[in-house]
Design a protein around this motif. Sequence first.
Motif, short mmCIF file in Angstrom:
data_model
loop_
_atom_site.label_atom_id
_atom_site.label_comp_id
_atom_site.label_asym_id
_atom_site.label_seq_id
_atom_site.Cartn_x
_atom_site.Cartn_y
_atom_site.Cartn_z
N UNK A 16 0.84 -1.21 0.00
CA UNK A 16 0.00 0.00 0.00
C UNK A 16 0.87 1.26 0.00
N UNK A 17 1.92 1.26 0.80
CA UNK A 17 2.83 2.42 0.83
C UNK A 17 3.49 2.62 -0.52
N UNK A 18 3.84 1.53 -1.20
CA UNK A 18 4.49 1.62 -2.51
C UNK A 18 3.56 2.24 -3.55
N UNK A 19 2.28 2.02 -3.42
CA UNK A 19 1.34 2.60 -4.37
C UNK A 19 1.27 4.13 -4.24
N UNK A 20 1.82 4.67 -3.18
CA UNK A 20 1.85 6.12 -2.97
C UNK A 20 3.18 6.73 -3.41
N UNK A 21 4.10 5.93 -3.90
CA UNK A 21 5.41 6.43 -4.33
C UNK A 21 5.25 7.56 -5.34
N UNK A 22 6.02 8.62 -5.14
CA UNK A 22 5.98 9.74 -6.06
C UNK A 22 4.80 10.67 -5.83
N UNK A 23 3.98 10.34 -4.87
CA UNK A 23 2.82 11.18 -4.55
C UNK A 23 3.02 11.77 -3.16
N UNK A 24 1.97 12.30 -2.60
CA UNK A 24 2.04 12.83 -1.24
C UNK A 24 2.34 11.71 -0.26
N UNK A 25 2.97 12.07 0.83
CA UNK A 25 3.25 11.08 1.87
C UNK A 25 1.92 10.59 2.45
N UNK A 71 10.87 1.39 -4.45
CA UNK A 71 10.15 0.12 -4.30
C UNK A 71 10.88 -1.02 -5.00
N UNK A 72 11.55 -0.73 -6.10
CA UNK A 72 12.28 -1.77 -6.83
C UNK A 72 13.49 -2.28 -6.04
N UNK A 73 13.94 -1.50 -5.05
CA UNK A 73 15.10 -1.88 -4.25
C UNK A 73 14.71 -2.51 -2.92
N UNK A 74 13.42 -2.73 -2.71
CA UNK A 74 12.92 -3.40 -1.51
C UNK A 74 12.33 -4.73 -1.94
N UNK A 75 12.74 -5.80 -1.27
CA UNK A 75 12.28 -7.12 -1.68
C UNK A 75 11.38 -7.75 -0.62
N UNK A 76 10.74 -8.81 -1.03
CA UNK A 76 9.91 -9.58 -0.10
C UNK A 76 10.77 -10.08 1.06
N UNK A 77 12.00 -10.48 0.78
CA UNK A 77 12.90 -10.94 1.85
C UNK A 77 13.15 -9.81 2.86
#
Length: 147
Positions: A16-25, A71-77
């Motif tokens: 959910x936080x990733x879907x806000x990337x580039x937008x308002x906090x 987000x591309x630099x954060x993994x499921x691990x």
Amino acid sequence: MRLSSMADYAVVTMSAAARHCGQARVCAQQLADETGLPAPTVQKLVSKLSAAGLLKSVRGAHGGLQLARPAAAITLADIVEAVEGPIALTPCSEHGRHDCTLEAACSVRPHWPAVDAALRGALAGIPLTQLSRPVAPMAAKLAEVLA
């Protein structure tokens, strides 16, 4: 193997936080509203995810939460380890643990680190960007496979 509820919820929260990337906090309450998770649970997760360097909190009038790195630099691990600690399928593969009654005679114990590394590698191959995008409808997926 099954993830704990908290690890699962951490993945949902980070997506959910990733879907806000580039937008308002976004604030923790917004994440709770968007995910349907209880606000106290999201607050607890935000604390753990921030401590792990995956989320950062910005104070002030335009403050809120944002991903600490792309987000591309954060993994499921990364997300699972932020909540669960190091990935280890068995207690005996955790560094410094010596509480297994079979330890002295166990021929499998030396192999668990390789299994843990393989599992971590698989989870590390799934970026948050993949987890945060909508899944194509089943018909579209089937068409892709058959093409």
